[in-house]
Design an enzyme around this catalytic site. Structure first.
Site, PDB file in Angstrom:
ATOM      1  N   ASP A 228       9.524   3.722 -23.739  1.00 43.72           N
ATOM      2  CA  ASP A 228       7.929   4.710 -22.510  1.00 43.72           C
ATOM      3  C   ASP A 228       7.960   3.935 -21.396  1.00 43.72           C
ATOM      4  O   ASP A 228       7.267   3.141 -21.488  1.00 43.72           O
ATOM      5  CB  ASP A 228       7.117   4.361 -23.609  1.00 43.72           C
ATOM      6  CG  ASP A 228       6.065   5.315 -23.436  1.00 43.72           C
ATOM      7  OD1 ASP A 228       5.934   6.219 -23.386  1.00 43.72           O
ATOM      8  OD2 ASP A 228       4.952   4.584 -22.518  1.00 43.72           O
ATOM      9  N   GLU A 324      12.049   9.842 -20.903  1.00 40.77           N
ATOM     10  CA  GLU A 324      10.451  11.207 -20.597  1.00 40.77           C
ATOM     11  C   GLU A 324      11.442  11.902 -20.167  1.00 40.77           C
ATOM     12  O   GLU A 324      11.983  11.126 -18.970  1.00 40.77           O
ATOM     13  CB  GLU A 324       9.613  11.245 -20.826  1.00 40.77           C
ATOM     14  CG  GLU A 324       8.684  10.246 -22.463  1.00 40.77           C
ATOM     15  CD  GLU A 324       7.808  10.541 -22.577  1.00 40.77           C
ATOM     16  OE1 GLU A 324       6.735  11.090 -22.851  1.00 40.77           O
ATOM     17  OE2 GLU A 324       6.778   9.355 -21.645  1.00 40.77           O
ATOM     18  N   ASP A 406       2.122   2.995 -26.159  1.00 41.04           N
ATOM     19  CA  ASP A 406       3.477   3.148 -25.643  1.00 41.04           C
ATOM     20  C   ASP A 406       4.342   2.928 -27.021  1.00 41.04           C
ATOM     21  O   ASP A 406       4.933   3.670 -26.525  1.00 41.04           O
ATOM     22  CB  ASP A 406       3.331   1.703 -24.637  1.00 41.04           C
ATOM     23  CG  ASP A 406       1.757   2.352 -23.524  1.00 41.04           C
ATOM     24  OD1 ASP A 406       1.620   3.759 -23.166  1.00 41.04           O
ATOM     25  OD2 ASP A 406       2.175   1.493 -23.208  1.00 41.04           O
TER      26      ASP A 406
END
Length: 504
Positions: A228, A324, A406
């Site tokens: 992340d 992501e 996170d």
């Protein structure tokens, strides 16, 4: 359009980049070759587009289509043949074209041919990405200094501190070239071309080579890691064994802002260039601008070094990496976070993880952009309706989990690796698996009208929680099964058909 070079079986095309330390005469010759490439490019653009404007003018006079001036071709052989015919008589080249290697002019002509090909393919809808406009001439003040050599004497000297290029001779390198020289002497690599470029205040040479493929074995090939990316912490890594690591954000630009303000103020007080009046910059402005650029170059070099160390360390340890699909371009339009996002280099991290994973034959999984990884509970799967950016702790109202947001997102990402099968390892390829959940809470959707397409308890989408419970927690349940996307085919796993049939 020229055909792309295909390496031999068992080999890959790889570049080796080295910094140069040319003397004053060699630097002048380098600039002359790069200027010749720019001049040849501008000539090709003007020569091709001249026929376009001529045909347009003739058509306005009512001349028939078959009588209009013929289209001038922009293929590289046609441009090279015409340029060789006019270079001895054209006053723009007749006096100085012999001072540079023919590869300098070939660089500009090949770039022009590629630019026209990209424009034609984009206009026909055959090119991916943003639309490409008509090629334009390059300004001397803004053009990037670069020149490519494909023929002639291109070699690495045995002393590992010099390289030889056509017409430029032997140039000293700032760093030893033993890594490439050893591969060439062992017969495991051969040089295809060399490109000299001026960037970040100094000269570089990049050798494009055909090298034998070398697969590096990772330490934990069966382990997966979810990454992340963020601004507070550059990356939060959660692996399949339950371990979590926080990579600090160095924030090199923030550390140099004070010095940049001093140099920028100094530059603003000098007499700079003005395109409207044609005013040229003063020598004091040029000197101050060089000092300011040195600070920018140092920040860029430090950032590049830190990102390479991070991505190399990750790829050497884990077999599968889950990322992501961040909308970095949209983030840069937000003036509150644009500077910090640009300093972090989210897009560069993904690019490096992708190609370094290809070297190790390890897959790279890209989660869907609308996957609510930050709003989903990594323990029970509940999804919050809203989670503002300033809330740094994730609190689940269903199972009571309290975790850093996170770290919670990284755990959700690594959980997606279990639902994936390995693809080619190239993010964005059709063979690469992209995993997505049902429509996330962060996707903007049309608001439902009251009493339309709602369940009995008054909640759209057939929510299983009571209205009072939803009001207290702001969460909604989500099935444990996940929805996977393979290329253009979407497969709904068991347990999701009911949710999808009632979604707005």
């Amino acid at each position: 359009m020229s055909r792309k070079f295909e390496p031999r079986p068992g080999c890959v095309v790889q570049a080796y980049k080295f910094a140069l330390d040319p003397n004053a005469g060699q630097e002048q010759a380098l600039r002359s070759h790069c200027g010749a490439a720019r001049a040849a490019y501008n000539w090709a653009v003007s020569w091709v587009t001249a026929s376009w404007w001529q045909r347009k003018a003739e058509a306005s006079y009512g001349i028939a289509e078959e009588e209009l001036t013929r289209w001038r071709p922009w293929s590289l052989p046609s441009l090279r043949k015409e340029f060789n015919r006019v270079k001895t008589t054209d006053p723009r080249f007749a006096d100085w074209w012999q001072e540079n290697s023919k590869e300098a002019y070939n660089t500009g002509l090949s770039n022009a041919a590629a630019a026209f090909d990209n424009y034609a393919r984009a206009k026909q809808g055959k090119r991916k990405g943003s639309r490409v406009g008509v090629p334009r001439r390059k300004a001397k003040q803004k053009a990037r200094l670069a020149c490519r050599f494909t023929t002639g004497t291109i070699r690495i000297e045995r002393d590992t501190r010099h390289v030889t290029l056509p017409r430029l001779g032997k140039i000293r390198t700032h760093e030893p070239t033993i890594k490439l020289l050893a591969r060439i002497q062992a017969g495991r690599a051969r040089i295809l071309s060399a490109t000299v470029r001026h960037e970040r205040g100094r000269w570089f040479v990049s050798f494009q080579t055909e090298t034998a493929r070398e697969t590096t074995h990772v330490d934990r090939p069966d382990a997966a890691v979810g990454i992340d990316l963020g601004v507070k912490h550059l990356a939060v890594l959660a692996d399949s064994s339950g371990q979590t690591r926080y990579e600090p954000n160095p924030k090199y630009l923030d550390g140099a802002l004070k010095l940049l303000k001093i140099h920028s103020r100094r530059v603003s007080r000098r007499r700079g260039p003005d395109r409207t009046t044609g005013q040229k910059p003063s020598k004091r402005w040029q000197k101050a601008n060089r000092e300011r650029n040195k600070v920018h170059h140092r920040v860029a070099n430090l950032r590049t070094d830190a990102l390479h160390k991070l991505t190399t360390r990750v790829r050497a340890e884990y077999g599968t990496v889950v990322l992501e699909d961040l909308n970095v371009a949209g983030m840069l339009r937000n003036k509150r976070i644009a500077r910090r996002v640009a300093d972090a280099g989210f897009g560069e991290i993904r690019r490096q993880l992708t190609y370094k994973g290809r070297r190790n034959s390890c897959p790279t999984v890209v989660a869907n952009r609308w996957n609510p990884t930050s709003k989903s509970c990594s323990n029970c799967g509940a999804v919050k309706a809203k989670l503002p950016l300033h809330v740094r702790v994730f609190t689940c109202g269903t199972c009571g989990l309290v975790l850093d947001r996170d770290e919670n997102a990284a755990r959700n990402l690594v959980a997606l690796a279990a639902a994936c099968t390995a693809g080619t390892g190239v993010a964005g390829d059709q063979d690469t698996l992209r995993v997505s959940k049902p429509r996330g809470a962060d996707r903007k959707t049309r608001r439902q009208r009251p009493g339309r397409n709602t369940s009995r308890d008054g909640q759209a989408g057939g929510a299983s929680l009571s209205p009072q419970r939803q009001k207290e927690t702001g969460d909604r349940r989500q099935d444990t099964e996940r929805r996977m996307r393979w290329g253009d085919t979407v497969t709904d796993l068991p347990g999701q058909n009911a949710w999808n049939s009632q979604s707005p």
